[in-house]
Design a protein around this motif. Structure first.
Motif, PDB file in Angstrom:
ATOM      1  N   LEU A   1     -34.693  51.896  -8.726  1.00 64.58           N
ATOM      2  CA  LEU A   1     -34.482  53.293  -9.081  1.00 64.58           C
ATOM      3  C   LEU A   1     -34.103  54.063  -7.825  1.00 64.58           C
ATOM      4  O   LEU A   1     -34.881  54.171  -6.886  1.00 64.58           O
ATOM      5  CB  LEU A   1     -35.745  53.894  -9.705  1.00 64.58           C
ATOM      6  CG  LEU A   1     -35.622  55.354 -10.151  1.00 64.58           C
ATOM      7  CD1 LEU A   1     -34.627  55.478 -11.297  1.00 64.58           C
ATOM      8  CD2 LEU A   1     -36.981  55.919 -10.551  1.00 64.58           C
TER       9      LEU A   1
ATOM     10  N   LYS B   1     -33.405  57.497  -6.204  1.00 64.66           N
ATOM     11  CA  LYS B   1     -33.725  58.902  -6.463  1.00 64.66           C
ATOM     12  C   LYS B   1     -32.578  59.803  -6.016  1.00 64.66           C
ATOM     13  O   LYS B   1     -31.955  59.572  -4.989  1.00 64.66           O
ATOM     14  CB  LYS B   1     -35.010  59.280  -5.722  1.00 64.66           C
ATOM     15  CG  LYS B   1     -36.221  58.423  -6.066  1.00 64.66           C
ATOM     16  CD  LYS B   1     -36.714  58.703  -7.464  1.00 64.66           C
ATOM     17  CE  LYS B   1     -38.018  57.976  -7.748  1.00 64.66           C
ATOM     18  NZ  LYS B   1     -39.134  58.480  -6.948  1.00 64.66           N
ATOM     19  N   ASN B   2     -32.342  60.851  -6.796  1.00 60.54           N
ATOM     20  CA  ASN B   2     -31.384  61.892  -6.430  1.00 60.54           C
ATOM     21  C   ASN B   2     -30.017  61.305  -6.048  1.00 60.54           C
ATOM     22  O   ASN B   2     -29.455  61.597  -5.004  1.00 60.54           O
ATOM     23  CB  ASN B   2     -31.953  62.716  -5.272  1.00 60.54           C
ATOM     24  CG  ASN B   2     -31.353  64.109  -5.203  1.00 60.54           C
ATOM     25  OD1 ASN B   2     -30.880  64.631  -6.199  1.00 60.54           O
ATOM     26  ND2 ASN B   2     -31.351  64.692  -4.021  1.00 60.54           N
ATOM     27  N   THR B   3     -29.496  60.448  -6.936  1.00 61.26           N
ATOM     28  CA  THR B   3     -28.271  59.692  -6.650  1.00 61.26           C
ATOM     29  C   THR B   3     -27.356  59.679  -7.866  1.00 61.26           C
ATOM     30  O   THR B   3     -27.835  59.614  -9.001  1.00 61.26           O
ATOM     31  CB  THR B   3     -28.617  58.239  -6.260  1.00 61.26           C
ATOM     32  OG1 THR B   3     -29.522  58.245  -5.162  1.00 61.26           O
ATOM     33  CG2 THR B   3     -27.379  57.459  -5.879  1.00 61.26           C
TER      34      THR B   3
ATOM     35  N   LYS C   1     -27.710  56.243 -15.449  1.00 60.78           N
ATOM     36  CA  LYS C   1     -28.555  57.382 -15.140  1.00 60.78           C
ATOM     37  C   LYS C   1     -29.827  57.300 -15.972  1.00 60.78           C
ATOM     38  O   LYS C   1     -29.783  57.000 -17.164  1.00 60.78           O
ATOM     39  CB  LYS C   1     -27.805  58.680 -15.439  1.00 60.78           C
ATOM     40  CG  LYS C   1     -26.614  58.937 -14.524  1.00 60.78           C
ATOM     41  CD  LYS C   1     -25.850  60.177 -14.930  1.00 60.78           C
ATOM     42  CE  LYS C   1     -26.684  61.438 -14.715  1.00 60.78           C
ATOM     43  NZ  LYS C   1     -25.889  62.666 -14.985  1.00 60.78           N
TER      44      LYS C   1
ATOM     45  N   ASN D   1     -30.777  63.364 -12.300  1.00 54.52           N
ATOM     46  CA  ASN D   1     -30.508  63.126 -10.884  1.00 54.52           C
ATOM     47  C   ASN D   1     -30.688  61.691 -10.415  1.00 54.52           C
ATOM     48  O   ASN D   1     -30.251  61.355  -9.322  1.00 54.52           O
ATOM     49  CB  ASN D   1     -31.411  64.026 -10.024  1.00 54.52           C
ATOM     50  CG  ASN D   1     -31.060  65.496 -10.166  1.00 54.52           C
ATOM     51  OD1 ASN D   1     -29.906  65.843 -10.310  1.00 54.52           O
ATOM     52  ND2 ASN D   1     -32.068  66.345 -10.148  1.00 54.52           N
ATOM     53  N   ASP D   2     -31.361  60.842 -11.168  1.00 54.79           N
ATOM     54  CA  ASP D   2     -31.697  59.500 -10.695  1.00 54.79           C
ATOM     55  C   ASP D   2     -30.789  58.441 -11.315  1.00 54.79           C
ATOM     56  O   ASP D   2     -30.313  58.578 -12.435  1.00 54.79           O
ATOM     57  CB  ASP D   2     -33.157  59.165 -11.006  1.00 54.79           C
ATOM     58  CG  ASP D   2     -34.124  60.102 -10.295  1.00 54.79           C
ATOM     59  OD1 ASP D   2     -33.680  60.778  -9.345  1.00 54.79           O
ATOM     60  OD2 ASP D   2     -35.296  60.166 -10.691  1.00 54.79           O
TER      61      ASP D   2
ATOM     62  N   GLN E   1     -30.400  54.177 -11.968  1.00 57.07           N
ATOM     63  CA  GLN E   1     -31.082  52.877 -11.992  1.00 57.07           C
ATOM     64  C   GLN E   1     -30.067  51.747 -11.823  1.00 57.07           C
ATOM     65  O   GLN E   1     -29.057  51.688 -12.511  1.00 57.07           O
ATOM     66  CB  GLN E   1     -31.832  52.674 -13.310  1.00 57.07           C
ATOM     67  CG  GLN E   1     -32.630  51.359 -13.329  1.00 57.07           C
ATOM     68  CD  GLN E   1     -33.262  51.105 -14.673  1.00 57.07           C
ATOM     69  OE1 GLN E   1     -32.605  50.715 -15.628  1.00 57.07           O
ATOM     70  NE2 GLN E   1     -34.565  51.344 -14.755  1.00 57.07           N
TER      71      GLN E   1
END
Length: 364
Positions: A78, A80-82, A105, A109-110, A112
């Motif tokens: 995961l 984050k913020n990607t 997604k 914002n995250d 996987q």
């Protein structure tokens, strides 16, 4: 009446404009974005590995790694913020170690990353970590996923019965120490006048130091156990050095990092033993000084002292770290010492005693 209507229109326009700005702020683009993707297979020490490199738009990625309990062949990362950027959503892999990778997604914002291996994750060793940008090689900050074709090797059990009584170093019991045998694999390091290779000497001293430390109850993390590149084939110098630092970083219990080397110079008369540190706190120089004291005492070599240096593994270590230049491999007399098993043992023991002295000092 027309003036009132105009004022209402202006007011509503301002309100709608403000609402739009707030909406844009709430939907601001994630701070990380995938820019590149690459994978390759290679062999290290007879083991086949798949390496996945995902280039990022910026550094300091926050990520979590998990295994899918419902589908044991799925490795989940995961990010984050990607956001995904231009990297494909579904990507085929080598189909021998891993079959495919998907990006999706999980919320606004995250992102996987799911990597599907060929059988089950229990049958594969894997590592997930990041590497700093390498401007020289034009490589961005990267998320690295390494997956081996086989399970992890069984962990070597510490031997408690093979350490002579005069080598008892009680201060290291319960401590976790990273030992780095300098160079290795495609990098021979310096070569002496009788063709002794630095990478061979450092490995023997490192293995002996690990044996002594484990025999005294310490836990040892090695950057390499054999004549291999730590990062893998075709690595840049920065990739290789960062891989050594990452070995210690991936284990939060590691307390100190000790890198073992041989010195070299164009003048064959250059001689002596010296130890280096990069100042993060007083403990870096303290560790270097304790090891230097023991090295001089054990070898009788010229004391070149301790010095601050900007060696990569020292600058990028987040724990007290030191680099030991055991002796000059380019000096014929010291090359003979470095080739001697008894001298290698004496140097390894001196390093361990210095480590013990360091821990005794910080505990008092």
């Amino acid at each position: 009446m027309d003036k009132i209507i105009c004022r209402l229109v202006v007011f509503l326009g301002c309100v709608l404009g403000l609402w739009g700005m707030l909406a844009m702020d709430c939907q601001a683009a994630p701070s990380h974005e995938l820019e590149t993707f690459h994978y390759k297979t290679h062999t290290i020490d007879g083991r086949k590995w798949l390496r996945i490199e995902i280039g990022m738009s910026r550094d300091k990625l926050d990520f979590e790694v998990a295994e899918n309990p419902e589908k044991p062949y799925q490795l989940l990362i995961l990010m984050k913020n990607t956001k995904r950027g231009d990297v494909k959503e579904n990507i085929g892999l080598d189909r021998k170690i891993a079959r495919y990778m998907t990006l999706k997604k999980t919320n606004k914002n995250d992102l996987q990353v799911m990597v599907a291996v060929d059988t089950s994750l229990e049958q594969h060793e894997y590592k997930v970590y990041t590497l700093e940008a390498d401007k020289k090689s034009r490589k961005p900050y990267r998320l690295i996923i390494d997956i081996a074709a086989d399970p992890p090797k069984p962990k070597e059990k510490p031997k408690q019965t093979d350490i002579p009584a005069d080598e008892i170093i009680k201060e290291v019991r319960g401590r976790t120490i990273a030992i780095d045998a300098g160079h290795g694999g495609s990098d021979s390091g310096a070569i002496g006048p009788s063709f002794l290779k630095e990478k061979d000497v450092t490995l023997k001293i490192a293995l002996e130091a690990a044996r002594i430390l484990r025999g005294n109850g310490a836990r040892v993390v090695m950057t390499r156990y054999e004549d291999v590149d730590v990062y893998g084939p075709l690595a840049t110098d920065k990739d290789e050095l960062q891989a050594r630092v990452d070995v210690a970083r991936r284990d939060p219990s590691v307390e100190i990092f000790v890198s073992i080397h041989c010195n070299a110079f164009t003048n064959p008369e250059a001689n002596g033993t010296g130890t280096y540190f990069h100042y993060h706190s007083g403990r870096d120089s303290m560790l270097a000084q304790h090891i230097q004291n023991e090295m001089v005492r054990a070898t009788g070599l010229r004391d070149r002292g301790i010095h601050s240096a900007r060696f990569y593994v020292l600058r990028h270590s987040r724990i007290p770290a030191t680099l030991v230049e055991t002796a000059f491999i380019t000096n014929p007399n010291e090359e003979r010492m470095l080739a001697s098993a008894s001298c290698q043992h004496a140097m390894a023991l001196a390093i361990c005693r210095g480590i013990g002295s360091y821990f005794r000092n910080i505990s008092s």
